[in-house]
Design an enzyme around this catalytic site. Sequence first.
Site, mmCIF file in Angstrom:
data_model
loop_
_atom_site.group_PDB
_atom_site.id
_atom_site.type_symbol
_atom_site.label_atom_id
_atom_site.label_comp_id
_atom_site.label_asym_id
_atom_site.label_seq_id
_atom_site.Cartn_x
_atom_site.Cartn_y
_atom_site.Cartn_z
ATOM 1 N N LYS A 188 0.631 -1.283 -0.110
ATOM 2 C CA LYS A 188 -0.183 -0.796 0.533
ATOM 3 C C LYS A 188 0.896 1.613 -0.190
ATOM 4 O O LYS A 188 1.157 1.599 0.831
ATOM 5 C CB LYS A 188 -0.866 0.238 1.775
ATOM 6 C CG LYS A 188 -2.439 0.912 1.253
ATOM 7 C CD LYS A 188 -1.950 2.091 1.106
ATOM 8 C CE LYS A 188 -2.014 2.498 2.269
ATOM 9 N NZ LYS A 188 -1.658 4.361 1.479
ATOM 10 N N GLU A 264 9.887 1.398 11.006
ATOM 11 C CA GLU A 264 10.930 1.849 10.062
ATOM 12 C C GLU A 264 9.981 4.340 10.530
ATOM 13 O O GLU A 264 8.868 4.252 9.678
ATOM 14 C CB GLU A 264 11.735 2.382 8.710
ATOM 15 C CG GLU A 264 13.041 3.663 9.052
ATOM 16 C CD GLU A 264 13.547 3.521 7.844
ATOM 17 O OE1 GLU A 264 13.533 2.449 7.153
ATOM 18 O OE2 GLU A 264 14.636 4.821 7.530
ATOM 19 N N GLU A 396 10.620 16.234 15.009
ATOM 20 C CA GLU A 396 11.174 15.870 14.001
ATOM 21 C C GLU A 396 10.312 17.120 12.355
ATOM 22 O O GLU A 396 8.954 16.357 12.899
ATOM 23 C CB GLU A 396 10.561 13.884 13.345
ATOM 24 C CG GLU A 396 10.837 13.918 11.935
ATOM 25 C CD GLU A 396 10.289 12.374 10.928
ATOM 26 O OE1 GLU A 396 9.370 12.052 11.305
ATOM 27 O OE2 GLU A 396 11.589 11.948 10.742
HETATM 28 O O1 TXE Z 1 2.890 9.930 7.147
HETATM 29 P P1 TXE Z 1 2.351 8.798 7.269
HETATM 30 P P2 TXE Z 1 1.684 11.161 6.675
HETATM 31 C C1 TXE Z 1 6.589 11.930 9.194
HETATM 32 C C2 TXE Z 1 7.029 13.545 8.800
HETATM 33 C C3 TXE Z 1 6.020 13.774 8.727
HETATM 34 C C4 TXE Z 1 4.819 13.088 9.708
HETATM 35 C C5 TXE Z 1 3.701 12.842 8.536
HETATM 36 O O2 TXE Z 1 7.534 14.015 10.345
HETATM 37 O O3 TXE Z 1 5.903 15.056 8.964
HETATM 38 O O4 TXE Z 1 5.237 11.713 9.471
HETATM 39 O O5 TXE Z 1 3.489 12.125 7.221
HETATM 40 C C6 TXE Z 1 0.253 5.269 5.937
HETATM 41 N N1 TXE Z 1 -3.057 3.234 8.795
HETATM 42 N N2 TXE Z 1 7.270 11.025 8.250
HETATM 43 O O6 TXE Z 1 1.069 12.387 7.339
HETATM 44 O O7 TXE Z 1 0.485 9.167 7.627
HETATM 45 C C7 TXE Z 1 -0.567 6.298 4.270
HETATM 46 O O8 TXE Z 1 -1.027 6.037 3.748
HETATM 47 C C8 TXE Z 1 -2.056 2.430 8.066
HETATM 48 C C9 TXE Z 1 8.149 10.017 8.192
HETATM 49 O O9 TXE Z 1 2.572 11.448 5.823
HETATM 50 O O10 TXE Z 1 2.624 8.205 8.700
HETATM 51 C C10 TXE Z 1 1.057 6.541 3.333
HETATM 52 O O11 TXE Z 1 1.332 5.187 3.199
HETATM 53 N N3 TXE Z 1 -1.734 3.377 7.374
HETATM 54 C C11 TXE Z 1 8.650 9.428 7.658
HETATM 55 C C12 TXE Z 1 1.806 6.039 5.038
HETATM 56 O O12 TXE Z 1 1.439 5.577 6.135
HETATM 57 C C13 TXE Z 1 -1.231 4.345 7.627
HETATM 58 C C14 TXE Z 1 8.229 9.368 6.192
HETATM 59 C C15 TXE Z 1 3.423 6.768 5.768
HETATM 60 O O13 TXE Z 1 1.779 8.025 6.322
HETATM 61 C C16 TXE Z 1 -2.250 4.471 8.047
HETATM 62 C C17 TXE Z 1 7.179 10.018 5.797
HETATM 63 C C18 TXE Z 1 -3.585 3.638 8.950
HETATM 64 N N4 TXE Z 1 -4.318 4.500 10.002
HETATM 65 C C19 TXE Z 1 6.419 10.489 7.538
HETATM 66 N N5 TXE Z 1 -2.825 6.443 7.927
HETATM 67 C C20 TXE Z 1 10.230 7.837 7.308
HETATM 68 N N6 TXE Z 1 10.422 7.626 8.696
HETATM 69 O O14 TXE Z 1 10.789 8.582 6.303
HETATM 70 C C21 TXE Z 1 -1.919 6.929 7.143
HETATM 71 N N7 TXE Z 1 -1.017 5.603 6.717
#
Ligand code: TXE
Length: 500
Positions: A188, A264, A396
């Site tokens: 996904k 991660e 972060e």
């Molecule tokens: O991340 P999300 P977002 C951090 C970074 C950023 C913050 C928010 O600080 O500001 O996260 O970003 C899926 N059940 N990182 O909102 O929501 C979503 O569809 C299952 C750090 O974009 O965590 C996407 O595929 N899945 C990071 C993935 O999770 C869910 C990289 C990441 O989205 C979900 C990105 C749920 N309930 C953001 N809700 C890194 N460590 O590299 C969302 N997703």
Amino acid sequence: MTQALTPLSLPPVPREFGFFVDGKVVPAGTRDLSERRSPAHDVPVTRIPKCTTADLDAAVAAARRAFEDRRWSGLGGAARGAVLLRAAALIRARAEEIAYFETLENGKPIAQARGEVMGCADMFDYASGLARSLHGDSFNNLGDGLFGLVTREPVGVVGLITPWNFPFLILCERVPYILASGCTLVVKPSEVTSATTLLLAEILTEAGLPDGCMNVVTGSGSSIGQALIEHMDVDMLSFTGSTAVGRRCVEAAGRSNFKKLGLELGGKNPQIVFADADLDDAADGVAFGIAFNAGQCCVSGSRLIVERSVAEAFAQRVQAKLARLRIGDPLDETTQVGAITTAAQHDIILGYIQSGQEDGARLICGGEVLDTGEGRFITPAVFTDVTRDMDLARDEVFGPVLVILPFDTLDEAIEIANDTVYGLAASVWSKNIDTALTVTRRVRAGRFWVNTTLAGGPELPLGGFRQSGWGREAGVYGVEEYTQIKSVHVEIGKRTHWGE
Ligand code: TXE
């Protein structure tokens, strides 16, 4: 590799993708589509189906069938490795197309995207060898009556949820290792950057991956993502993204089937600079570490912990490097820093820049919205007069925002570096081997760089300490992570009877 059109232009119409189940592209049909607009140009570039939970169930069922009938795990490692090698060649052959869609959806510079795609092909090359070398252990020292074996078996059906910052790279740091282990999977991708994951599914089928081994469902995190983490028929979940959603994965696993988890998550990574470092190299590394990918990296070096005697002069060097960066149109071959990927992230970054100043930190450069007429760009911001309790120093930001925290002694540098809930990555800059190694030993982080930063490759594992996550991806560990261990006890000869 096909030649790039120069200069690259925007697509005249957005490309419409289907999702991918059981070896076939499934057209969107009556499903809603989500339209992705380029973060740098604000024009529509792709249209992706919003899958239903029934689509997810179909994808998991396909992965389950493919796992249970052993069409993949039952092959020898050499045969699995051959598929991964062919996939590497096909990624190279389609590198231009993959890089183009990565740039259109994510906003990263095209030259950077091309480099990442080539790195991804290398992941498949490396993992192909691991499919052959994966092995267990044996115990020939248990006495003449008993022989012990430790075997590794694929975990089963893996769910993989990926973020938008490195859509193809993060995918390829996992998929070839998952497949090398013999698992099947359902991916996904982030709802805003799904195109290149769908391209990889096509490539793997063309490379000879049996149907059902790699499936891709597209849609939002709150619907499809949440359903995947709760799914009763998924044996393991690998999640990369925010710490908040990582916590939901842990809760969902507990509520459902105790699926194994790899996580991660975030980071607030230190760049520790000593006065005896090559300060020009260090300034270059610090500027790169915070501005690369517009700071949207989980391993960005967002806290500059610098020896006080050189702090001011060093900050000026970093500022000078940042001032020379070419920020703007990611389709321009010479651009170094592209757009902020989502509107929400843009607001988060600007919010921290604003609240940091309200909390008393001093913005010494950048932090401005670049007026390019279209798209979302922020110039790299550097803050001094930061205290360790400020949100700016603790959270972060996930954008090009650097805070400077001076130190006087080695112990203090280590203490500041460890003053975080995270532990994803760290860099130390010093020409003194004792200093560099002491810091490397004592700072808690899963990836460490000495006199460099953000370096990596398929051999070296990724993952974090503390709230940065669980488990490791890539390297030998990356395949082992997707296996279960079984210990096998073999009696040799006549059994000694109970009580005799
Ligand atoms: O991340 P999300 P977002 C951090 C970074 C950023 C913050 C928010 O600080 O500001 O996260 O970003 C899926 N059940 N990182 O909102 O929501 C979503 O569809 C299952 C750090 O974009 O965590 C996407 O595929 N899945 C990071 C993935 O999770 C869910 C990289 C990441 O989205 C979900 C990105 C749920 N309930 C953001 N809700 C890194 N460590 O590299 C969302 N997703």
